[in-house]
Scaffold this motif. Structure first.
Motif, PDB file in Angstrom:
ATOM      1  N   UNK A 177       0.853  -1.195   0.000  1.00 53.81           N
ATOM      2  CA  UNK A 177       0.000   0.000   0.000  1.00 53.81           C
ATOM      3  C   UNK A 177       0.888   1.245   0.000  1.00 53.81           C
ATOM      4  N   UNK A 178       0.366   2.381  -0.528  1.00 47.45           N
ATOM      5  CA  UNK A 178       1.178   3.610  -0.553  1.00 47.45           C
ATOM      6  C   UNK A 178       1.759   3.982   0.818  1.00 47.45           C
ATOM      7  N   UNK A 179       0.959   3.843   1.877  1.00 44.06           N
ATOM      8  CA  UNK A 179       1.443   4.203   3.214  1.00 44.06           C
ATOM      9  C   UNK A 179       2.595   3.300   3.648  1.00 44.06           C
ATOM     10  N   UNK A 182       5.670   4.262   1.758  1.00 47.45           N
ATOM     11  CA  UNK A 182       6.291   5.471   2.298  1.00 47.45           C
ATOM     12  C   UNK A 182       7.096   5.162   3.565  1.00 47.45           C
ATOM     13  N   UNK A 183       6.567   4.268   4.419  1.00 49.56           N
ATOM     14  CA  UNK A 183       7.334   3.879   5.620  1.00 49.56           C
ATOM     15  C   UNK A 183       8.644   3.200   5.226  1.00 49.56           C
ATOM     16  N   UNK A 187      12.490   4.337   5.946  1.00 48.22           N
ATOM     17  CA  UNK A 187      13.446   3.408   6.558  1.00 48.22           C
ATOM     18  C   UNK A 187      14.770   3.394   5.764  1.00 48.22           C
ATOM     19  N   UNK A 188      14.675   3.471   4.446  1.00 45.80           N
ATOM     20  CA  UNK A 188      15.887   3.497   3.617  1.00 45.80           C
ATOM     21  C   UNK A 188      16.692   4.766   3.908  1.00 45.80           C
ATOM     22  N   UNK A 189      15.974   5.883   4.046  1.00 41.31           N
ATOM     23  CA  UNK A 189      16.665   7.129   4.373  1.00 41.31           C
ATOM     24  C   UNK A 189      17.375   7.012   5.729  1.00 41.31           C
ATOM     25  N   UNK A 190      16.702   6.393   6.700  1.00 40.14           N
ATOM     26  CA  UNK A 190      17.323   6.224   8.022  1.00 40.14           C
ATOM     27  C   UNK A 190      18.544   5.306   7.949  1.00 40.14           C
ATOM     28  N   UNK A 191      18.446   4.265   7.138  1.00 43.35           N
ATOM     29  CA  UNK A 191      19.602   3.365   6.963  1.00 43.35           C
ATOM     30  C   UNK A 191      20.776   4.149   6.379  1.00 43.35           C
TER      31      UNK A 191
END
Ligand code: PLP
Length: 239
Positions: A177-179, A182-183, A187-191
């Motif tokens: 799902x889109x939501x 987005x999560x 998470x990729x950005x945080x990694x």
């Protein structure tokens, strides 16, 4: 039926506007997001049409198809294009990439990294910029390094003088799902942020988002979006 040059130019224009709107909505500068037009299965004239309307970044998934298309496109346009490799990279094909691609998005195992390194060292080719493909959900999926394996993998690749790690790439599960997508993008950005601290060096590139989910990806910091269908139309079936 392949789209006409005019249709491709119009769709490209619309995609650019949508990406820019998504960036502004997220408080970002639209210039910080580059669209990589994914041209796999589409023929050289379609790529040349996009190039004629000013587009410069193209992505391909299959080595043989890509090399033949690069040569065919060069016959149709004088524009200097940036070619991105976005497909699964096999160790026995890696040797064809140096000199022909400006960025590899999809490095996710040591064997192809080692073949690239070996090729670059033995030919004296310039170092290649690479992204590491990650799988933040850690579930059985198309490819990508799990968050647990990522620190050791990035350290191994960083030690190869022929490879320059610029950031991470992620392909969201098609059915999410889109939501949920987005999560995962967040998470990729945080990694990436955690890896920057660990390596004490910048990893500025986040390649995430495709035709159906680039809005969510741009909201979470994508700097490269990989867009095929929205630009070139549906991919022709392969025989
Ligand atoms: C095919 C492909 C895309 C483009 O997908 P669309 O849904 O057509 O935009 C993007 N990234 C990768 C890795 C792909 O293989």
């Amino acid at each position: 039926m392949p789209l006409s040059a005019q249709e491709i130019a119009d769709r490209l224009h619309a995609v650019k506007n949508n990406v820019a709107e998504s960036a502004v909505a997220a408080g970002r500068n639209p210039d910080d997001v580059t669209i990589v037009a994914i041209s796999k299965y589409h023929a050289a004239p379609q790529v040349a049409a996009a190039a004629a309307s000013g587009h410069r970044d193209f992505g391909e998934n299959y080595v043989q198809e890509a090399l033949a298309k690069q040569d065919a496109v060069a016959e149709l346009t004088n524009a200097a294009l940036n070619w991105h490799f976005t497909g699964r990279l096999q160790a026995n094909k890696a040797k064809y990439l140096p000199g022909r691609f400006s960025l590899i998005h999809s490095l996710d195992s040591l064997k192809p990294a080692q073949s690239l390194q070996k090729r670059i060292a033995s030919t004296g080719a310039s170092p290649m910029e690479v992204l590491l493909q990650v799988n933040p959900a850690g579930e059985a999926q198309k490819g990508g390094v799990s968050p647990e394996e990522l620190p050791a993998f990035v350290e191994a690749v960083s030690e190869m003088p022929g490879l320059i790690v610029k950031g991470l790439m992620f392909m969201a599960p098609f059915e999410a799902e889109p939501g949920e997508k987005q999560r995962l993008f967040a998470r990729v950005r945080e990694l990436r942020d955690a890896l920057e601290v660990r390596l004490r060096s910048a990893l500025p590139v986040l390649s995430m988002g495709m035709s159906s989910d680039f809005r969510q990806a741009v909201a979470e910091g994508a700097t490269l979006v990989r867009i095929g269908t929205a630009i070139f139309g549906p991919r022709p079936p392969q025989t």
